[in-house]
Write a protein that holds these residues in place. Structure first.
Motif, short mmCIF file in Angstrom:
data_model
loop_
_atom_site.label_atom_id
_atom_site.label_comp_id
_atom_site.label_asym_id
_atom_site.label_seq_id
_atom_site.Cartn_x
_atom_site.Cartn_y
_atom_site.Cartn_z
N ALA A 373 0.82 -1.22 0.06
CA ALA A 373 0.15 -0.03 0.02
C ALA A 373 0.90 1.15 0.21
O ALA A 373 0.73 2.25 -0.79
N LEU A 374 1.92 1.23 0.78
CA LEU A 374 2.78 2.49 0.96
C LEU A 374 3.50 2.79 -0.31
O LEU A 374 3.64 3.82 -0.76
N ASN A 375 3.94 1.53 -1.21
CA ASN A 375 4.43 1.79 -2.34
C ASN A 375 3.55 2.28 -3.51
O ASN A 375 4.08 3.39 -4.13
N GLU A 376 2.31 1.91 -3.21
CA GLU A 376 1.41 2.55 -4.29
C GLU A 376 1.06 4.20 -3.92
O GLU A 376 1.04 5.00 -4.79
N ILE A 377 1.16 4.64 -2.71
CA ILE A 377 1.01 5.82 -2.35
C ILE A 377 2.30 6.74 -2.91
O ILE A 377 2.18 7.85 -3.39
N TYR A 378 3.37 6.09 -2.32
CA TYR A 378 4.76 6.64 -3.00
C TYR A 378 4.68 7.07 -4.39
O TYR A 378 5.05 8.34 -4.84
N SER A 379 4.06 6.24 -5.29
CA SER A 379 3.96 6.63 -6.70
C SER A 379 3.47 7.58 -7.28
O SER A 379 3.60 8.23 -8.37
N TYR A 380 2.54 8.12 -6.37
CA TYR A 380 1.78 9.48 -6.77
C TYR A 380 2.00 10.61 -5.87
O TYR A 380 2.00 11.80 -6.19
N ASN A 381 2.48 10.53 -4.47
CA ASN A 381 2.52 11.39 -3.45
C ASN A 381 3.50 11.09 -2.54
O ASN A 381 3.29 10.70 -1.48
#
Ligand SMILES: [Zn+2]
Length: 411
Positions: A373-381
């Protein structure tokens, strides 16, 4: 140890060759800013699990404003901002610095160097506004290196961000930015400059002694400290080892014990990164014995007389090179959490190789689902990623998390 060192040198050499020969933007992306899309598109594209993790991260604040006490303003001086960087960063004679520079550029999302300063701000504002609850972000000016005699040393100046620029930005975006000025105490007229900003209502002053060259324990700074106290200004200062600085005579300026002078005068001090890198001489007891800077920081935090005066910011503490001791010790001390302050050290959370969720998983700070989940968030913000990560993080054995009070301002 020797072979480890050799390995590191070979690795670094290889990286330099790769970047120099290929000059490949894909590689910069891999090491620097590895983003999927703009922050505004995050919600349509991330999984329900990632959305849930974000939701949980914002719980427990009861309407209190979340703060980021440590966020850098950088640029290239485009559009007359007055920002300067050391020319070595863009020189082929300094391949390592040039690579560092390119990785930074990619992490900040700057595409057009002619508009670098403006693009940097535009992106930072968008990252903040795309968060479910926009934080109050403290943006840092950054003074030049000065000698004790008061003359400026541009060769030792890594970068320079003028106070006026940062102050003007805070006027332009009053809802999200708080200005942090930087006034070198060895500069001629430093006390008058402090006074001027204090009268304008500025409450925070930033130093990086190892890079700027001031000694926080220098007795000649009394007048400067008393002026800060008069305006109830808070000193946000780096302590511990600074990676960008080589000379030992400057590294020792990062010894947290040197901050006893302003603290004993009643000045509020925030120690950046909780002094979580390197060793310093135990000046309280010896002229030679060294202890970890982080332990020296903790020693002072435990002293009754510094309650209400000494604080630590938690920026950069989750970088891969700091994961072994300090983070765990901080998590294990919930009694100190009200004196910790969230800081992102932006743009550093955008640099992919600095914060490694794989390592955090391996060491038991997060679980597999959280990592995805954190990696997903990183890739946008990347800014939101940094916050959600720190809210999610737990002590590998006890499960203790950072309390919500470490994310709001104690001032
Ligand atoms: Zn910083």
């Amino acid at each position: 140890m020797k072979s480890f060192l050799k390995g590191t040198i070979v690795c670094l050499g290889l990286v330099i060759v790769l970047f120099s020969v290929a000059s490949c933007s894909l590689l910069y992306k891999k090491f620097g800013g590895d983003f999927e899309g703009p922050p505004e598109e995050m919600n349509q594209n991330i999984s329900p699990a990632a959305k849930e993790l974000i939701k949980q991260a914002f719980q427990g604040f009861e309407g209190k404003k979340i703060v980021d006490i440590h966020s850098h303003i950088v640029g290239l001086g485009a559009g007359g901002t007055g920002v300067m960087i050391n020319e070595e960063f863009n020189s082929w004679w300094h391949p390592y610095k040039r690579i560092q520079f390119k990785i930074y550029l990619s992490a900040t999302g700057i595409e057009d160097v002619e508009r670098a300063d403006q693009e940097y701000i535009e992106r930072l504002v968008r990252l903040i506004k795309a968060s479910p609850e926009p934080m109050n972000v403290h943006i840092l000016a950054f003074d030049k290196h000065y000698t004790k005699e008061g003359s400026v040393d541009l060769k030792r100046t890594e970068f320079y961000v003028p106070n006026q620029y940062v102050y003007d930005l805070s006027l332009k975006y009053p809802q999200i930015f708080t200005p942090v000025i930087s006034v070198h105490p060895y500069k001629k007229g430093a006390v008058e400059e402090l006074d001027k900003w204090g009268k304008s209502g500025v409450k925070f002053v930033k130093w990086l002694p190892n890079a700027m060259g001031m000694d926080p324990g220098d007795e000649s700074l009394r007048e400067y400290y008393l002026k800060m106290k008069e305006h109830d200004m808070v000193l946000l200062t780096h302590a511990g080892k600074e990676m960008a600085v080589e000379a030992d005579r400057f590294q020792k300026l990062g010894n947290p014990l040197r901050l006893r002078l302003p603290l004993d005068l009643g000045v509020k001090v925030i120690i950046a990164h909780c002094a979580s890198l390197g060793d310093g001489v135990d000046l309280d007891n010896s002229k030679t014995d060294k202890k970890s800077n982080f332990d020296l920081f903790l020693r002072m935090m435990d002293e009754e007389k510094y309650k209400g005066l000494l604080f630590g910011d938690i920026s950069a503490m989750l970088q891969f090179n700091r994961l072994n001791g300090p983070v765990k010790k901080i998590l294990a001390r919930p009694d100190l959490h009200s004196r910790l302050i969230n800081g992102s050290d932006y743009p550093l959370p955008g640099i992919n190789f600095l914060i490694r969720t794989k390592e955090l998983l391996k060491k038991g700070y997060i679980n597999k689902e959280e990592r995805a989940a954190l990696n997903e968030i990183y890739s946008y913000n990347p800014l939101l990623f940094d916050f959600v990560l720190k809210r999610t993080l737990r002590h590998p054995e006890t499960g203790q998390k950072l309390r919500a009070e470490a994310f709001t301002s104690p001032f």
